[in-house]
Design an enzyme around this catalytic site. Structure first.
Site, PDB file in Angstrom:
ATOM      1  N   GLU A 220      27.851  12.373   6.208  1.00  0.00           N
ATOM      2  CA  GLU A 220      29.228  12.758   5.881  1.00  0.00           C
ATOM      3  C   GLU A 220      29.294  14.078   5.120  1.00  0.00           C
ATOM      4  OE1 GLU A 220      33.314  10.819   3.987  1.00  0.00           O
ATOM      5  OE2 GLU A 220      31.485   9.629   4.089  1.00  0.00           O
TER       6      GLU A 220
ATOM      7  N   LYS B  52      43.643   0.400   0.447  1.00  0.00           N
ATOM      8  CA  LYS B  52      42.216   0.192   0.709  1.00  0.00           C
ATOM      9  C   LYS B  52      41.450   0.431  -0.588  1.00  0.00           C
ATOM     10  CE  LYS B  52      38.325   2.503   3.017  1.00  0.00           C
ATOM     11  NZ  LYS B  52      37.915   3.622   3.865  1.00  0.00           N
TER      12      LYS B  52
END
Length: 613
Positions: free
Chosen positions: A409, A359
């Site tokens: 986050e 990724k």
């Protein structure tokens, strides 16, 4: 006196306070107090035979309140000078909290005759005697040189009296300005080397009003659902690249300022996203991991407020109610067109399909231009109000250089050996229609692409924490994390550290696959090669640390940097072999939205063909 009679008496006193404060002693009639108290004339005269008795009762009430606060504050301290400081703080706090009573006592009681003046002086004498007693104790302890403690105590009370009188009559200077400046001045007057750290309960500000009043100096805001922190000034700055760099500097700081157990000390700062890539001009000031110890830290929770002063210089901004200035008009333009984005996504897909990477996260930027110096506290206010469940930050380490965001986050939070972090990866839109929104959430939970993207992040975090921890715990399946404009897959992770401190786990976790990719070094190489705009501190750790090395750091997403009349917004997307360029473009549009809305900007046609507005 029975309970009902006591309640009646207190109601009459409250009514008298209101009338005296509004009309003054001479213009107040007993009938005014009767009407205000909603009581009978007989009841008022039963408790207070005349206006003079009522006024004296109010003065006594203030005196009792002042004496109780001073006694409690002094009893909680050890040593003469600590008790003197406690008495000063408690006295100023009482005057600040009970302005109307203070006005009666200090202003209206002056010139009303011998009875009133004797009562007023009696109370001031009590305050002065208290200070004198503990100055004498400090002389005996050797904390200060011998002096005439009686004259000193009266001089101090006189200074307090004069400043508070000005405040109750004119509204300035306010007690929050008076307290630190007067404390510093009075303690310097007796050559006392007062503590470099001072922590006290404090009057309640609107956090953003305070932040706004601090224009022109370094300032920070860190706001979570649990607390609001506003900090300003600079007492010390720490820079480094490795955990041990900061640990040694923190140890020196603890020794120099005696920070080991003083107050609620935080240092605020950020890392750059990529230490190996040079930043451009807009990010100057965020080139390396830097944390600043402010001079002042204001902390507000739902139940209390406090102010910690570090090497204070005696200056505080005036108290202000928050009245947001209007937004500054702005225009925006994407730095990357859709054709270039599509090319980048296809490069990532090919690398993932070949097995070269698992990724990679590519980000794009949006440039904002203002007609004049922008009202950035207003922008932050809108961001703060719209995303209350996030970690909101406003960092201005140099006047005019602002990094702000509302990130969902958490990178890492540590307290002793306890560690918390989250995996946040995989995204879907939110919709006002409940059924449509539920379908988006269900589709996200069922998406093989998003579940794979999320699993990569979880696996990477666990592998990086294992060498640092004795135990790591997390649920097997993610849940939905919903924000006003977007929803994510989230997995909370808890661990037990082998050694305390936030820097080692922060540097081990950053950058996570959610912001860079996996494998890390290959993903970073691709980002350097294909992203034209350096990330600066976007996607990097941002937050606070304590002198002991604990702290809270978030991943700086849904963020923007501003300098002078320009700003840069950032948004990224995680790319795998199954990624679709247009869907990933639309995901970045969703991620731009928090900052765009805060700036009052809109994207008229959410199409990859439009790149400006």
């Amino acid at each position: 006196m029975n309970q009902k009679a006591q309640q009646t008496r207190e109601r009459i006193l409250d009514a008298a306070l209101s009338v005296f404060a509004n009309k003054g002693y001479h213009d107040t009639r007993m009938d005014d107090i009767v009407a205000e108290a909603s009581s009978s004339k007989g009841a008022v005269y039963f408790h207070f035979p005349g206006k003079e008795k009522l006024f004296l009762a109010l003065v006594d009430k203030f005196a009792d309140l002042l004496e109780a606060r001073l006694s409690a504050a002094i009893a909680a301290e050890q040593g003469g000078m600590r008790r003197v400081e406690a008495a000063l703080d408690a006295g100023l706090a009482v005057f600040g909290e009970y302005r109307r009573l203070a006005k009666l006592f200090l202003v209206q009681a002056v010139g009303l005759g011998q009875i009133f003046e004797s009562k007023r002086l009696q109370i001031l004498d009590k305050f002065a005697h208290l200070i004198q007693t503990h100055l004498d104790e400090a002389i005996t302890d050797g904390d200060i040189l011998p002096l005439d403690s009686q004259i000193t105590a009266y001089a101090w009370v006189g200074a307090i009296n004069e400043l508070i009188m000005r405040w109750v009559q004119q509204g300035e200077p306010t007690p929050e300005r008076i307290a630190p400046a007067l404390r510093t001045t009075l303690l310097n007057s007796i050559q006392f080397a007062h503590e470099k750290i001072h922590h006290s309960k404090f009057m309640r500000y609107h956090p953003l009003a305070l932040l706004n009043a601090l224009d022109g100096q370094p300032r920070w805001a860190w706001i979570t659902p649990e607390e609001s922190l506003i900090a300003w000034g600079e007492a010390a700055m720490l820079k480094g690249e490795r955990p041990e760099d900061f640990r040694s500097q923190l140890d020196e700081l603890i020794q120099d300022l005696d920070l080991s157990s003083k107050g609620d000390i935080r240092l605020f700062g950020a890392f750059p996203f990529d230490m190996e890539r040079e930043t451009d001009a807009i990010w100057a000031g965020f080139e390396q991991p830097t944390f600043v110890l402010p001079r002042y830290i204001y902390r507000q929770t739902p139940t209390e407020t406090s102010l910690t002063e570090i090497a204070p210089d005696g200056t505080l901004p005036p108290s202000r109610q928050w009245d947001a200035p209007p937004l500054t008009p702005a225009t925006w333009k994407d730095d990357l067109d859709y054709a270039k984005w599509e090319e980048m996504v296809n490069i990532a897909k090919e690398s993932a399909a070949s097995g070269e990477i698992g990724k990679v996260v590519f980000a794009r930027t949006r440039k904002v231009s203002f007609e004049k110096r922008p009202e950035l506290i207003t922008v932050f206010s809108r961001l703060n109000d719209a995303y209350p469940a996030t970690l909101r930050f406003y960092f201005e380490p140099r006047p005019g250089l602002v990094f702000m965001g509302a990130t969902p986050e958490l990178l890492v939070r540590t307290q002793g050996q306890m560690l918390e972090t989250v995996s946040l990866a995989g995204s879907a839109p939110r919709d006002k229609n409940v059924k449509v929104n539920e379908k988006h959430g269900a589709d996200l939970l069922a998406s093989k692409k998003d579940r794979r993207e999320h699993a990569i992040v979880v696996e990477d975090i666990i592998n990086r924490l294992k060498p640092l921890c004795t135990a790591v715990e997390y649920p097997e399946t993610p849940h939905l994390r919903s924000l006003p404009n977007i929803q994510h897959l989230e997995t909370p992770i808890k661990a037990t550290l082998k050694e305390t401190g936030i820097f080692a786990p922060a540097q081990a976790l950053h950058p996570t696959p959610a912001l860079a990719g996996q494998p890390r070094q290959l993903a970073l190489k691709m980002i350097r090669e294909h992203e034209a705009q350096p990330r600066g501190a976007y996607g990097a750790p941002v937050g606070w640390i304590t002198p002991q090395g604990d702290g809270e750091m978030a991943v700086a997403i849904r963020s923007a940097v501003f300098r002078k009349k320009e700003g840069l917004l950032y948004a990224g997307a995680g790319l795998l072999a199954a990624s679709d360029p247009e869907k990933e473009w639309q995901e970045t549009v969703m991620k731009f939205r928090p900052m765009m809305d805060a700036l009052g900007l809109s994207e008229e046609i959410p199409s990859p063909q439009r790149g400006e507005g």
